[in-house]
Write a protein that holds these residues in place. Structure first.
Motif, mmCIF file in Angstrom:
data_model
loop_
_atom_site.group_PDB
_atom_site.id
_atom_site.type_symbol
_atom_site.label_atom_id
_atom_site.label_comp_id
_atom_site.label_asym_id
_atom_site.label_seq_id
_atom_site.Cartn_x
_atom_site.Cartn_y
_atom_site.Cartn_z
ATOM 1 N N GLY A 157 0.796 -1.212 0.000
ATOM 2 C CA GLY A 157 0.000 0.000 0.000
ATOM 3 C C GLY A 157 0.830 1.263 0.000
ATOM 4 O O GLY A 157 0.307 2.357 -0.111
ATOM 5 N N SER A 158 2.153 1.150 0.145
ATOM 6 C CA SER A 158 3.013 2.316 0.153
ATOM 7 C C SER A 158 3.357 2.721 -1.272
ATOM 8 O O SER A 158 3.084 2.011 -2.231
ATOM 9 C CB SER A 158 4.287 2.016 0.941
ATOM 10 O OG SER A 158 3.980 1.728 2.276
ATOM 11 N N THR A 159 3.964 3.897 -1.423
ATOM 12 C CA THR A 159 4.410 4.374 -2.705
ATOM 13 C C THR A 159 5.302 3.323 -3.350
ATOM 14 O O THR A 159 6.212 2.800 -2.728
ATOM 15 C CB THR A 159 5.179 5.693 -2.539
ATOM 16 O OG1 THR A 159 4.319 6.645 -1.933
ATOM 17 C CG2 THR A 159 5.656 6.215 -3.873
ATOM 18 N N MET A 160 5.061 3.006 -4.622
ATOM 19 C CA MET A 160 5.829 1.974 -5.303
ATOM 20 C C MET A 160 7.207 2.496 -5.659
ATOM 21 O O MET A 160 7.350 3.482 -6.374
ATOM 22 C CB MET A 160 5.083 1.518 -6.556
ATOM 23 C CG MET A 160 3.769 0.815 -6.264
ATOM 24 S SD MET A 160 3.958 -0.639 -5.199
ATOM 25 C CE MET A 160 4.927 -1.699 -6.274
ATOM 26 N N LEU A 161 8.219 1.832 -5.159
ATOM 27 C CA LEU A 161 9.600 2.189 -5.424
ATOM 28 C C LEU A 161 10.365 0.922 -5.765
ATOM 29 O O LEU A 161 9.976 -0.175 -5.374
ATOM 30 C CB LEU A 161 10.227 2.857 -4.194
ATOM 31 C CG LEU A 161 9.642 4.206 -3.765
ATOM 32 C CD1 LEU A 161 10.259 4.641 -2.448
ATOM 33 C CD2 LEU A 161 9.880 5.269 -4.818
#
Length: 202
Positions: free
Chosen positions: A15-19
């Protein structure tokens, strides 16, 4: 010349920013180089990755001998990640009001931690018990708001306060309110993070 610790640990939450998987290997040196530049000991760091120029929000935390030495961040994404990390690293080192500005002799002793936030989502609840039941220990960072009172804890803080009620109590205290305070006008939001930290060796 000062150098960054040469190992890092990472953890990513759904669910976090895709990096990319190796984002920490770029972000940690970037934060350390921003601090070093302010101390007059320049370091080089990569800034050529395309994803660094996406809009994102981050927190930079500095730790010294297992104790917090500074933490400043952004809750709402409004600039490129590269600029956000640089600015928050400098602010954590020199402008966290809880600490004296970082001195040059401390630079090699600090460990840098970076959290990149997901989008913030409002939590709907009936009362405090309902809110406590919805927050996910170890996963959610929480923003507490009541009037002009506002505070946040990153998900990492669950390591210190694993009980949700205790977590909330300290979050309220950070906002300048009693730990047992509650009012129907309280607003809560949550987010997740991708996080990385330098790990000293030797």
């Amino acid at each position: 010349m000062s150098t960054a610790p040469n190992t890092l640990a990472s953890r990513q939450n759904a669910g976090s920013t895709m990096l990319p998987q190796d984002a920490g290997g770029v972000l940690l040196p970037l934060a350390r180089a921003a601090i070093a530049a302010q101390l007059g000991t320049p370091l080089t760091a990569r800034e050529d990755a395309d994803w660094l120029h996406t809009t994102a929000a981050s927190f930079v935390t500095l730790v010294q001998q297992d104790q917090l030495r500074g933490c400043i961040g952004t809750l709402e994404a409004h600039r490129a990640l590269v600029a956000d990390v640089r600015a928050n690293a400098v602010a954590a080192a020199f402008r966290d009001p809880r600490f004296k500005p970082l001195a040059k002799h401390e630079f090699d002793a600090i460990s840098v931690q970076i959290s990149v936030l997901s989008a913030v989502a409002r939590v709907s609840f009936r009362d405090e018990d309902d809110a406590l039941a919805q927050i996910r220990p170890g996963i959610d960072g929480v923003i507490f708001e009541y009037g002009y009172h506002r505070s946040t804890f990153l998900p990492q803080v669950w390591e210190d306060f694993s009980d949700p009620r205790l977590f909330f109590g300290h979050l309220k205290r950070k906002a300048g309110l009693p730990p047992d305070f509650w009012d129907p006008a309280v607003r809560l939001s949550r987010y997740t993070v991708n996080k990385w930290r330098e790990t000293a060796t030797g």
